[in-house]
Design an enzyme around this catalytic site. Structure first.
Site, PDB file in Angstrom:
ATOM      1  N   HIS A 527     -35.380   8.172   2.667  1.00  0.00           N
ATOM      2  CA  HIS A 527     -34.946   7.920   1.291  1.00  0.00           C
ATOM      3  C   HIS A 527     -33.508   8.384   1.151  1.00  0.00           C
ATOM      4  O   HIS A 527     -32.990   9.128   1.993  1.00  0.00           O
ATOM      5  CB  HIS A 527     -35.850   8.635   0.279  1.00  0.00           C
ATOM      6  CG  HIS A 527     -35.915  10.124   0.485  1.00  0.00           C
ATOM      7  ND1 HIS A 527     -34.938  10.987   0.039  1.00  0.00           N
ATOM      8  CD2 HIS A 527     -36.839  10.891   1.118  1.00  0.00           C
ATOM      9  CE1 HIS A 527     -35.264  12.220   0.365  1.00  0.00           C
ATOM     10  NE2 HIS A 527     -36.408  12.198   1.028  1.00  0.00           N
ATOM     11  N   SER A 529     -30.157  10.187  -0.821  1.00  0.00           N
ATOM     12  CA  SER A 529     -29.832  11.387  -1.588  1.00  0.00           C
ATOM     13  C   SER A 529     -28.347  11.664  -1.386  1.00  0.00           C
ATOM     14  O   SER A 529     -27.553  10.737  -1.225  1.00  0.00           O
ATOM     15  CB  SER A 529     -30.709  12.562  -1.125  1.00  0.00           C
ATOM     16  OG  SER A 529     -30.436  13.714  -1.891  1.00  0.00           O
ATOM     17  N   HIS A 669     -35.829  44.339  16.514  1.00  0.00           N
ATOM     18  CA  HIS A 669     -35.675  43.445  15.372  1.00  0.00           C
ATOM     19  C   HIS A 669     -34.327  42.738  15.494  1.00  0.00           C
ATOM     20  O   HIS A 669     -33.418  43.211  16.189  1.00  0.00           O
ATOM     21  CB  HIS A 669     -35.760  44.201  14.046  1.00  0.00           C
ATOM     22  CG  HIS A 669     -34.605  45.117  13.786  1.00  0.00           C
ATOM     23  ND1 HIS A 669     -34.485  46.356  14.384  1.00  0.00           N
ATOM     24  CD2 HIS A 669     -33.501  44.965  13.007  1.00  0.00           C
ATOM     25  CE1 HIS A 669     -33.375  46.941  13.977  1.00  0.00           C
ATOM     26  NE2 HIS A 669     -32.756  46.111  13.157  1.00  0.00           N
ATOM     27  N   SER A 671     -30.794  40.785  14.097  1.00  0.00           N
ATOM     28  CA  SER A 671     -29.720  40.783  13.119  1.00  0.00           C
ATOM     29  C   SER A 671     -28.468  40.295  13.834  1.00  0.00           C
ATOM     30  O   SER A 671     -28.547  39.453  14.730  1.00  0.00           O
ATOM     31  CB  SER A 671     -29.531  42.178  12.518  1.00  0.00           C
ATOM     32  OG  SER A 671     -28.604  42.126  11.448  1.00  0.00           O
TER      33      SER A 671
END
Length: 904
Positions: A527, A529, A669, A671
């Site tokens: 579609h 946009s 973790h 970052s």
């Protein structure tokens, strides 16, 4: 013992003929004495002093008389410069005319006293002692040397009965066939080499071997241990080889073998098997019966899988399967307890079996595999519409803001370079579509950190109307060096990134006449946009499962993330971006001429949970810094928080160690991480300031007046490296002051231009805020506007005004030190440039020293005067000069501004 995985230090890749280096390998003779074998990337000198490549990687020839020895303590082979007299083949003082002189004696006990001539087929200066010793006959260093074997057998058979080592070239078919007939008589042979690529032609290309099979009589060589048939024309393994009980080393490299015999396991004494460079599709299960096998090389084939029986090779030390099409490895390989080296690079492996992690001696080479990446979906079948194979084309003009597309499809070319491809059958009925190129507005153009906008947003309407087939949208973009270009779309609430393909546009749709087609970022959509092209640091992604994974940066292969097994309980999506940083800029910003930095790592994951096991991160040391010479107290690992824009020195909080070229640390973790080598103290504060300054662009402002109409003013903001070219291109039509001093702006930062000291904008504009003209800076766009100015009320005569540039709303991540350095009465001030407006004369026109162009005569009362409609028609052909035409024909500035805004 911890398993090692290396990618950048893979072993020497075997298979080429161009490498002039000797490859030394250790071999063991029948008597148990350690010897040295010579690899195939080598060249030997014939009696004519011509270089002859021996050309097989897997060749394990025992070499004597070449000065090769090895240390008794370490087992390492070394090459010792041979004595010159050992290399020189003595030549006879006179040549012989016959093949064999019966009156000349030849002693079988000493080769030195032989004067037997081998002419022809060998050169006249070659005597028997040059090619034949007590147990060794070398005939592969002379053209058609194999033809000498039957001649020798016919003249001195007693000298050949004790032969153990024989080397033949296979480039001469007739001589080779005659030599094969002699082989069954040489029952004492232990090593036999019949190879191609031993000699070169006049152009220096290696001559191919012509051996296609071996006679069954070769099976009588019951003492044969080493057989090399590399670089020939074999299409299958000769059946006679399976009846050689003592054969321990078999080399069939670079042939045309597509399948192995199902009873390959009959070679029970085999310890070394090389099938590199063939056309193998599979390995038979009987390979598991080769219990003594220590080295297996099936690289450079087309294998798609390995049999489970390969796990039965308990003595296997090295397995080479690189450059195949393997998608997975069998779990049975966990039983290869003796395996020390596994070379699996350049395959299609996405997962490494967890069982290999338990092998204590194993070292793997895994580069060039899509490890951790999701499977690529199979391509959709291409359905061709034979009723209509040619899609109609439609070229739109700038004033055509709408178009129609039928069910037959259409290839639409928009002004500016954009293209739309409607395939046949994407619509049920004819539909109307509209397009518009929007000015990038900061309130709805969304950019991530380190993103750069490359195109103006393209709006296609109607929105959210689905197509029966995907429609390809191609947006032109400006070049982006060393960055990834993607297409983004807006769904009414947020922007998302589409799968993007980059290509050049159609030749017939070049942006400039005679120029190259536009660069296009293309994506298929269901579609319409809003769409825009954006560049970003190259993004590498992978999926990490509980089995672990390895992610290697495509922009810098020295950057690797190793996820050990059980580091996560659920599948995670990992993203790695690498931002290269200029060393000179860092040194200038931080004031440390010794400062060095590595690339900036931007790591993210979904979901954002801590890992259960530490993740190993490898990153190159800063340029000019090595692990052996660096002062490790000056090495700092910085952790960045992209949300708070802060940097923290975590060197003492992580496990960080240094090799010669790399730094390795473990994290739980994700970052941002940045490795610095600097003498500065308070590193965190320095890094924060440097990072913020590196995000800014050095820009300059232009204020130019059109020479034909000083009231028409062009304002532009460009990066400093583009300003000179722009001034030169505008110099014919515009004049004005020199560009401003350097200023700092962020990508997407808003600023204003204000006309001061007696100057004002002629008419109100939608982009005019509180008397100032609003801009948004994008480094790859033009950032240009043209306006008409006039004196303020009460001003008469010459007006010496100025244009000042000010910041708009301060971005939240703007460095504090930049704000403190602003000057002028306005705290947002950036730069000021002079602008002079000439006085008006009695005819309400400017007094200008240079001559004016005469007014254009476009009509009379009979043919019609210039109207808004025909002025617009003319503007499509003459470009920006339509303003001047309107002024010369008596139209006011306000009317021209109204027309331009109405038909913008």
């Amino acid at each position: 013992m911890e398993r090692k995985i290396e990618e950048d230090t893979a072993p020497h890749e075997e298979g080429g003929d161009d490498n002039p280096l000797w490859t030394l390998k250790q071999s063991r003779s029948e008597d148990g004495d350690d010897g040295v074998t010579l690899g195939c990337h080598a060249s030997r000198t014939s009696s004519k002093n011509q270089k002859v490549p021996t050309a097989s990687l897997a060749c394990r020839e025992s070499v004597t008389g070449l000065g090769i020895s090895r240390h008794a303590s370490g087992g390492e082979a070394e090459v010792v410069e041979p004595e010159r007299e050992d290399q020189t083949i003595s030549s006879l003082s006179s040549s012989f005319s016959s093949i064999v002189h019966p009156n000349l004696s030849s002693s079988s006990s000493s080769s030195c006293g032989s004067v037997l001539s081998l002419t022809p087929p060998l050169p006249p200066s070659v005597e028997l002692s040059a090619v034949l010793t007590d147990t060794r006959l070398t005939l592969d260093v002379y053209q058609e040397g194999a033809a000498a074997l039957p001649l020798l057998w016919g003249s001195v058979p007693e000298r050949l009965r004790d032969l153990q080592y024989l080397r033949l070239g296979s480039e001469d078919k007739s001589g080779l066939d005659a030599a094969l007939d002699v082989l069954p008589h040489l029952t004492g042979l232990r090593s036999l080499a019949i190879r191609g690529h031993c000699l070169c032609d006049s152009q220096g290309d290696p001559l191919p071997g012509l051996l296609t099979t071996l006679p069954d009589s070769v099976s009588t060589l019951s003492h044969l241990k080493h057989l090399d048939l590399s670089f020939n024309q074999l299409t299958c393994v000769p059946p006679c080889l399976l009846r050689l009980p003592a054969l321990s080393e078999l080399l069939l490299c670079h042939n045309h073998i597509s399948a192995l015999p199902p009873d390959l396991g009959r070679l029970s004494s085999l310890t070394y098997l090389s099938l590199m460079g063939n056309k193998l599709l599979s390995v038979p299960p009987s390979v598991g019966q080769l219990k003594a096998l220590q080295m297996l090389d099936v690289s450079h084939n087309v294998l798609q899988q390995l049999p489970d029986e390969i796990g039965s090779l308990g003595e296997l030390v090295k397995l080479e399967v690189s450059h195949n099409k393997l998608k997975q490895l069998p779990e049975s390989m966990g039983s290869l307890v003796s395996l020390e080296e596994l070379v699996i690079y350049s395959n299609e492996l996405r997962v490494i079996p967890n069982c290999l992690n338990k092998l204590p001696l194993l070292k793997m080479y895994v580069r060039d595999n899509p490890l951790g990446k999701p499977p690529t979906p199979p391509p959709l079948p291409l359905v061709l519409d034979h009723t209509q194979t040619k899609v109609p084309k439609l070229h739109l003009k700038p004033n055509q803001q709408s178009f129609f597309v039928s069910s037959a499809g259409c290839h639409v070319f928009l002004p500016g370079g954009a293209e739309l491809m409607f395939p046949p059958g994407c619509l049920m009925t004819t539909a109307k579509f509209r397009w518009a190129e929007k000015r990038p507005d900061r309130k709805w153009v969304w950019l991530e950190e380190h993103d750069i906008l490359l195109s103006r947003p393209l709006e296609l309407r109607p929105h959210r109307v689905g197509f029966l087939k995907p429609v390809e949208v191609c947006v032109p973009y400006h070049r982006a060096k060393r960055r990834e270009v993607v297409l983004r779309t807006f769904d009414g609430q947020s922007w998302s990134t589409l799968p993007t393909e980059l290509r050049r546009g159609s030749e017939e749709h070049s942006c400039h006449p005679g120029g190259r087609p536009a660069r296009l970022a293309c994506s298929s959509v269901n579609h319409f946009s809003w769409f825009m092209a954006v560049s970003r640091p190259v993004r590498d992604t992978c999926s990490v499962t509980p089995a672990g994974a390895l992610l290697v940066s495509s922009s810098d292969p020295g950057i690797k993330l190793h996820f050990p097994p059980d580091s996560t309980a659920q599948t995670r999506a990992i993203t790695l971006q690498v931002l290269q940083v200029s060393e000179l800029e860092v040194q200038a910003l931080c004031g440390d001429p010794q400062a060095r930095v590595s690339p900036l790592l931007c790591l993210s994951q979904t979901p954002t949970l801590h890992f259960l096991q530490p993740v190993r991160v490898q990153i190159p040391l800063p340029p000019g810094v090595t692990g052996h010479t660096a002062d490790l107290s000056l090495l700092h690992l910085l952790h960045g928080d992209p949300t708070a824009q802060t940097w923290t020195d975590i060197t003492s909080q992580v496990s960080l160690y240094v090799t010669h070229l790399y730094a390795v640390f473990y994290i739980t973790h994700f970052s941002w991480y940045w490795l610095w080598y600097t003498t500065r103290r308070c590193v965190s504060g320095v890094v924060r300031k440097v990072y913020q300054r590196l995000k800014q662009f050095k820009v300059q402002f232009l204020v130019l007046q059109r020479k034909m109409d000083p009231a028409q003013v062009l304002l532009q903001c460009l990066p400093a490296n583009k300003i000179d070219g722009r001034v030169q291109s505008l110099s014919e039509q515009y004049d004005g002051p020199q560009p401003s001093d350097l200023c700092d702006l962020l990508e997407g930062e808003q600023f204003f231009a204000g006309f001061e000291r007696g100057l004002d904008i002629v008419t109100d504009r939608p982009d005019c805020v509180e008397g100032r003209l609003c801009f948004v800076f994008y480094s790859s766009l033009k950032n240009v506007k043209e306006v008409y100015v006039c004196p303020t009320q009460g001003q008469k005569g010459l007006v010496r005004g100025q244009v000042s540039f000010y910041r708009g709303d301060i971005p939240s991540n703007l460095p504090e030190e930049v704000a403190r350095k602003r000057k002028g009465p306005d705290s947002q001030w950036l730069a000021t440039l002079p602008l002079r407006l000439p006085a008006l004369n009695s005819e309400n026109s400017f007094n200008m020293e240079e001559l004016q162009y005469p007014p254009l005569n476009l009509g009379d009362p009979e043919s019609g005067y210039l109207t808004e409609a025909n002025l617009l028609s003319i503007s499509l052909q003459i470009g920006q000069d339509w303003h001047v035409i309107g002024i010369n024909l008596g139209m006011s500035y306000e009317e021209l501004e109204r027309i331009q805004y109405k038909y913008r």
